[in-house]
Design an enzyme around this catalytic site. Structure first.
Site, PDB file in Angstrom:
ATOM      1  N   ILE A  16       0.988  -0.785   0.379  1.00 13.56           N
ATOM      2  CA  ILE A  16      -0.267   0.114  -0.150  1.00 13.56           C
ATOM      3  C   ILE A  16       0.683   0.878   0.358  1.00 13.56           C
ATOM      4  O   ILE A  16       0.433   2.445  -0.719  1.00 13.56           O
ATOM      5  CB  ILE A  16      -0.996   0.241   1.670  1.00 13.56           C
ATOM      6  CG1 ILE A  16      -1.720  -0.880   1.137  1.00 13.56           C
ATOM      7  CG2 ILE A  16      -1.595   1.403   1.018  1.00 13.56           C
ATOM      8  CD1 ILE A  16      -2.563  -1.111   2.531  1.00 13.56           C
ATOM      9  N   GLY A  17       2.128   1.303   1.122  1.00 14.46           N
ATOM     10  CA  GLY A  17       2.634   1.912   0.700  1.00 14.46           C
ATOM     11  C   GLY A  17       3.180   2.456  -0.361  1.00 14.46           C
ATOM     12  O   GLY A  17       3.652   3.985  -0.723  1.00 14.46           O
ATOM     13  N   ASN A 105      -1.733  -8.013  15.715  1.00 15.15           N
ATOM     14  CA  ASN A 105      -1.058  -5.739  14.860  1.00 15.15           C
ATOM     15  C   ASN A 105      -1.715  -4.864  16.730  1.00 15.15           C
ATOM     16  O   ASN A 105      -1.262  -3.727  15.862  1.00 15.15           O
ATOM     17  CB  ASN A 105      -2.397  -6.075  14.044  1.00 15.15           C
ATOM     18  CG  ASN A 105      -1.736  -5.901  13.121  1.00 15.15           C
ATOM     19  OD1 ASN A 105      -0.356  -5.835  12.745  1.00 15.15           O
ATOM     20  ND2 ASN A 105      -2.334  -6.525  12.039  1.00 15.15           N
ATOM     21  N   VAL A 129      -5.016   2.362   8.737  1.00 12.40           N
ATOM     22  CA  VAL A 129      -5.208   1.698   7.638  1.00 12.40           C
ATOM     23  C   VAL A 129      -4.904  -0.017   8.356  1.00 12.40           C
ATOM     24  O   VAL A 129      -6.570  -0.747   7.121  1.00 12.40           O
ATOM     25  CB  VAL A 129      -5.216   1.975   6.337  1.00 12.40           C
ATOM     26  CG1 VAL A 129      -5.203   0.712   5.344  1.00 12.40           C
ATOM     27  CG2 VAL A 129      -5.285   3.583   6.001  1.00 12.40           C
ATOM     28  N   ASP A 159     -14.304   0.475   1.419  1.00 13.03           N
ATOM     29  CA  ASP A 159     -15.632  -0.105   1.112  1.00 13.03           C
ATOM     30  C   ASP A 159     -16.674   1.066   0.315  1.00 13.03           C
ATOM     31  O   ASP A 159     -17.545   0.736  -0.422  1.00 13.03           O
ATOM     32  CB  ASP A 159     -16.484  -0.459   2.866  1.00 13.03           C
ATOM     33  CG  ASP A 159     -14.957  -0.950   3.036  1.00 13.03           C
ATOM     34  OD1 ASP A 159     -14.836  -2.575   2.637  1.00 13.03           O
ATOM     35  OD2 ASP A 159     -14.527  -0.997   4.604  1.00 13.03           O
ATOM     36  N   ARG A 162     -15.850   0.687  -3.447  1.00 16.68           N
ATOM     37  CA  ARG A 162     -16.225  -0.029  -3.634  1.00 16.68           C
ATOM     38  C   ARG A 162     -17.162  -0.525  -4.277  1.00 16.68           C
ATOM     39  O   ARG A 162     -18.571  -0.730  -4.744  1.00 16.68           O
ATOM     40  CB  ARG A 162     -15.899  -1.692  -2.660  1.00 16.68           C
ATOM     41  CG  ARG A 162     -14.690  -1.837  -3.042  1.00 16.68           C
ATOM     42  CD  ARG A 162     -13.986  -2.783  -1.512  1.00 16.68           C
ATOM     43  NE  ARG A 162     -12.777  -3.746  -1.588  1.00 16.68           N
ATOM     44  CZ  ARG A 162     -11.976  -3.948  -0.665  1.00 16.68           C
ATOM     45  NH1 ARG A 162     -12.389  -4.168   0.348  1.00 16.68           N
ATOM     46  NH2 ARG A 162     -10.883  -3.951  -0.701  1.00 16.68           N
ATOM     47  N   HIS A 187     -14.563  -2.535   9.505  1.00 18.19           N
ATOM     48  CA  HIS A 187     -14.849  -2.341   7.892  1.00 18.19           C
ATOM     49  C   HIS A 187     -13.983  -4.304   8.275  1.00 18.19           C
ATOM     50  O   HIS A 187     -12.812  -4.974   8.688  1.00 18.19           O
ATOM     51  CB  HIS A 187     -13.377  -1.851   7.929  1.00 18.19           C
ATOM     52  CG  HIS A 187     -11.594  -3.002   6.822  1.00 18.19           C
ATOM     53  ND1 HIS A 187     -12.988  -2.566   5.048  1.00 18.19           N
ATOM     54  CD2 HIS A 187     -10.947  -3.479   6.819  1.00 18.19           C
ATOM     55  CE1 HIS A 187     -11.045  -3.162   4.516  1.00 18.19           C
ATOM     56  NE2 HIS A 187     -10.708  -3.906   5.147  1.00 18.19           N
TER      57      HIS A 187
HETATM   58  P1  NAX Z   1       2.632  -5.355   3.346  1.00 17.04           P
HETATM   59  O1  NAX Z   1       2.918  -6.473   4.625  1.00 17.04           O
HETATM   60  O2  NAX Z   1       2.613  -5.705   2.025  1.00 17.04           O
HETATM   61  O3  NAX Z   1       3.115  -3.508   3.956  1.00 17.04           O
HETATM   62  C1  NAX Z   1       3.007  -3.630   5.844  1.00 17.04           C
HETATM   63  C2  NAX Z   1       4.394  -3.130   6.381  1.00 17.04           C
HETATM   64  O4  NAX Z   1       4.019  -3.008   7.118  1.00 17.04           O
HETATM   65  C3  NAX Z   1       5.907  -4.245   5.807  1.00 17.04           C
HETATM   66  O5  NAX Z   1       6.399  -2.932   5.101  1.00 17.04           O
HETATM   67  C4  NAX Z   1       6.316  -4.123   6.769  1.00 17.04           C
HETATM   68  O6  NAX Z   1       7.504  -3.980   7.252  1.00 17.04           O
HETATM   69  C5  NAX Z   1       5.533  -2.781   7.728  1.00 17.04           C
HETATM   70  N1  NAX Z   1       5.438  -2.474   8.964  1.00 17.04           N
HETATM   71  C6  NAX Z   1       5.339  -3.927  10.125  1.00 17.04           C
HETATM   72  N2  NAX Z   1       4.903  -3.298  11.011  1.00 17.04           N
HETATM   73  C7  NAX Z   1       5.417  -1.934  10.955  1.00 17.04           C
HETATM   74  C8  NAX Z   1       5.749  -1.273  12.376  1.00 17.04           C
HETATM   75  N3  NAX Z   1       5.203  -1.365  13.370  1.00 17.04           N
HETATM   76  N4  NAX Z   1       5.717  -0.097  11.506  1.00 17.04           N
HETATM   77  C9  NAX Z   1       6.134   0.480  10.700  1.00 17.04           C
HETATM   78  N5  NAX Z   1       5.830  -0.340   9.602  1.00 17.04           N
HETATM   79  C10 NAX Z   1       5.015  -1.894   9.829  1.00 17.04           C
HETATM   80  O7  NAX Z   1       0.945  -4.852   4.010  1.00 17.04           O
HETATM   81  P2  NAX Z   1      -0.180  -3.723   3.366  1.00 17.04           P
HETATM   82  O8  NAX Z   1      -0.315  -4.226   2.129  1.00 17.04           O
HETATM   83  O9  NAX Z   1       0.492  -2.996   2.299  1.00 17.04           O
HETATM   84  O10 NAX Z   1      -1.343  -3.466   4.201  1.00 17.04           O
HETATM   85  C11 NAX Z   1      -0.784  -2.891   5.118  1.00 17.04           C
HETATM   86  C12 NAX Z   1      -1.988  -2.974   5.924  1.00 17.04           C
HETATM   87  O11 NAX Z   1      -3.424  -2.608   5.508  1.00 17.04           O
HETATM   88  C13 NAX Z   1      -2.527  -4.453   6.890  1.00 17.04           C
HETATM   89  O12 NAX Z   1      -2.696  -4.184   8.049  1.00 17.04           O
HETATM   90  C14 NAX Z   1      -3.461  -4.612   5.327  1.00 17.04           C
HETATM   91  O13 NAX Z   1      -4.494  -5.340   5.984  1.00 17.04           O
HETATM   92  C15 NAX Z   1      -4.323  -3.629   5.350  1.00 17.04           C
HETATM   93  N6  NAX Z   1      -5.361  -3.448   5.080  1.00 17.04           N
HETATM   94  C16 NAX Z   1      -6.666  -2.193   5.454  1.00 17.04           C
HETATM   95  C17 NAX Z   1      -7.526  -1.973   3.981  1.00 17.04           C
HETATM   96  C18 NAX Z   1      -8.963  -0.956   4.939  1.00 17.04           C
HETATM   97  O14 NAX Z   1      -9.489  -0.542   4.536  1.00 17.04           O
HETATM   98  N7  NAX Z   1      -8.753  -0.636   5.821  1.00 17.04           N
HETATM   99  C19 NAX Z   1      -7.582  -2.861   3.076  1.00 17.04           C
HETATM  100  C20 NAX Z   1      -6.609  -2.461   2.232  1.00 17.04           C
HETATM  101  C21 NAX Z   1      -5.478  -3.759   3.802  1.00 17.04           C
HETATM  102  O15 NAX Z   1      -6.020  -4.779   3.372  1.00 17.04           O
END
Ligand code: NAX
Length: 332
Positions: A16-17, A105, A129, A159, A162, A187
Site C-alpha cells: 500500500i505504501g 497487530n 489503515v 468499502d 467499492r 471494516h
Molecule cells: P505489506 O505487508 O505489503 O506492508 C506492510 C508494511 O508494514 C511492511 O513493509 C512491514 O514491514 C511494515 N510494518 C510492519 N510492522 C510495522 C511497524 N511496527 N511499524 C512500521 N511498519 C511496520 O501490507 P499492505 O498490503 O501494505 O497492508 C498494510 C495493512 O493494510 C494491512 O494490515 C492490511 O490488512 C491493511 N488493509 C486495510 C484496508 C482497509 O480498508 N482498512 C484495505 C487494504 C489492506 O488490506
C-alpha cells in the site's frame, strides 16, 4: 505556497505504501499549493527497501515534496507531524482469521499511540489503515491520551468506494454520480453497506438508488455480499491484498478530513461512537459523517429500518468483541 505539512506514512516499504507515498507526494490530498515533508516509517529489516522507495519518490521530481525522511525510529517518524497514515501492520493472508491478526497487530498500535502522544503535534490527524483498522485506531487513541480522540479515525472508505463502483457499474453511470452510500460498523465482512440513503444521477437528476435499481433481491443480497467479500476476492485473484485501491481510499479519506466534504455529501469513516443510532459507545464504528474545518460530525436522524438495524447490530457486536480482545492483548 503554504507552510509544508509533515505527513507520516507507516509501513511505507509495503505494497500500500508504494502507491500511497506517490499519491500523497503528488498533491491530491493536501492540495497542490501545499508542500509536504514525507516521514516514512518501516521496521529495521525493511530499511533497504524503504531507502529504495525514498530514492524513487525523489526521482519522481514532485514539486510538492520538500523533503523525505526514511526511518525505523517512531520518535523520528512522528516528530511534529500534522497527519499520519498508519498502514504498517501484518497484512491478512488467504485463510487467516481476523483474531490472529488482531493479537499480532494491536500491540503495534499501542506502541505507536504512545509514540504519537510523545512526538506528534496535538492537532495531528491520524488515519488507521492497518487491520483490524477500527480496533487498532481505538487502541492507538487510548494510548495517546494527550491527543484529542476525535483526531483518530479508521478507514472504511475503500468499502465505500467499492460500493459506489458496484452501483455505478449496475447503472452504467460514472462512479462520481453515485453518492451517500453508507458503510456502517467494522471494516470486516460484517460491515453493512447501506444504499437506503444513496442517490444516483440518472437522466439529469439525483434519484434514490432504490428507485434507480428496482431490484430488492440484488440491493439487499448480492450487492451487500459483493462489497463485504471484495477484499477476499482481490486476494484470491491477486494472491495479495488490495493495495492501489487501498492507497487511493486512504487519500480520499484524508482529503475529506483536510479539505471537508461538499455540501449535501457524506462519507463513511470509523470514528468514536457517541451512541448514535443505538450503537455501543466508545467503539470505533463506521458512520456517515460530514466534515468542516477538519472536524467530523455524524449525520444524524437517518431513518433505520428493521433490515438495517439487524445488520448494524451484528457488526457492532463484532466491534465490542474485538475491543475486549484488544484490551486484554494489550495487557499481556
Ligand atoms: P505489506 O505487508 O505489503 O506492508 C506492510 C508494511 O508494514 C511492511 O513493509 C512491514 O514491514 C511494515 N510494518 C510492519 N510492522 C510495522 C511497524 N511496527 N511499524 C512500521 N511498519 C511496520 O501490507 P499492505 O498490503 O501494505 O497492508 C498494510 C495493512 O493494510 C494491512 O494490515 C492490511 O490488512 C491493511 N488493509 C486495510 C484496508 C482497509 O480498508 N482498512 C484495505 C487494504 C489492506 O488490506
Amino acid at each position: 505556497m503554504a507552510e509544508p505539512v509533515r505527513v507520516c506514512i507507516t509501513g511505507a516499504a509495503g505494497q500500500i505504501g508504494y502507491s500511497l507515498v506517490y499519491m500523497v507526494g503528488s498533491g491530491v490530498v493536501f492540495g497542490n499549493d501545499t508542500p509536504v515533508i514525507l516521514h516514512l516509517l518501516d521496521i529495521s529489516p525493511m530499511m533497504g527497501v524503504l531507502n529504495g522507495v525514498s530514492m524513487e519518490v525523489n526521482d519522481c521530481a514532485l514539486p510538492n515534496v520538500r523533503d523525505v525522511v526514511a526511518t525505523d525510529d517512531p520518535a523520528v517518524a512522528f516528530k511534529d507531524i500534522d497527519a499520519a497514515f498508519l498502514v504498517g501492520a501484518m497484512p491478512r493472508k488467504e485463510g487467516m482469521e481476523r483474531k490472529d491478526l488482531l493479537a499480532a497487530n494491536v500491540k503495534i498500535f499501542k506502541a505507536q499511540g504512545q509514540a504519537l502522544d510523545q512526538h506528534a503535534k496535538k492537532s495531528v490527524k491520524v488515519l488507521v489503515v492497518g487491520n483490524p483498522a477500527n480496533t487498532n485506531a481505538l487502541i492507538c487513541a487510548k494510548y495517546a491520551p494527550s491527543i484529542p480522540r476525535e483526531n483518530f479515525s479508521a478507514m472504511t472508505r475503500l468499502d465505500q468506494n467499492r460500493a459506489q463502483t458496484q452501483i455505478a457499474g449496475k447503472l452504467g453511470i460514472p462512479v462520481s454520480d453515485v453518492k451517500n452510500v453508507i458503510i456502517w460498523g467494522n471494516h470486516s465482512s460484517t460491515q453493512f453497506p447501506d444504499l437506503r440513503h444513496a442517490t444516483a444521477h440518472v437522466n439529469g437528476q439525483d434519484v434514490p438508488v432504490y428507485d434507480a435499481i428496482k431490484d430488492d433481491a440484488y440491493l439487499k443480497g448480492e450487492f451487500i455480499t459483493t462489497v463485504q467479500k471484495r477484499g477476499a476476492a482481490v486476494i484470491a485473484a491477486r494472491k495479495l491484498s488490495s493495495a492501489m485501491s487501498a492507497a487511493k481510499a486512504a487519500c480520499d479519506h484524508m482529503k475529506s478530513i483536510w479539505q471537508g466534504t461538499p455540501e449535501g455529501h457524506f462519507v463513511s469513516m470509523g470514528v468514536f461512537s457517541d451512541g448514535s443510532y443505538n450503537t455501543p459507545e466508545g467503539v470505533m464504528y463506521s458512520f456517515p459523517v460530514t466534515i468542516q474545518d477538519q472536524k467530523w460530525s455524524i449525520v444524524k436522524d437517518l431513518p433505520i429500518d428493521d433490515f438495517a438495524r439487524e445488520k448494524m447490530d451484528i457488526t457492532a457486536k463484532e466491534l465490542c468483541e474485538e475491543r475486549d480482545d484488544a484490551i486484554s492483548a494489550c495487557q499481556d
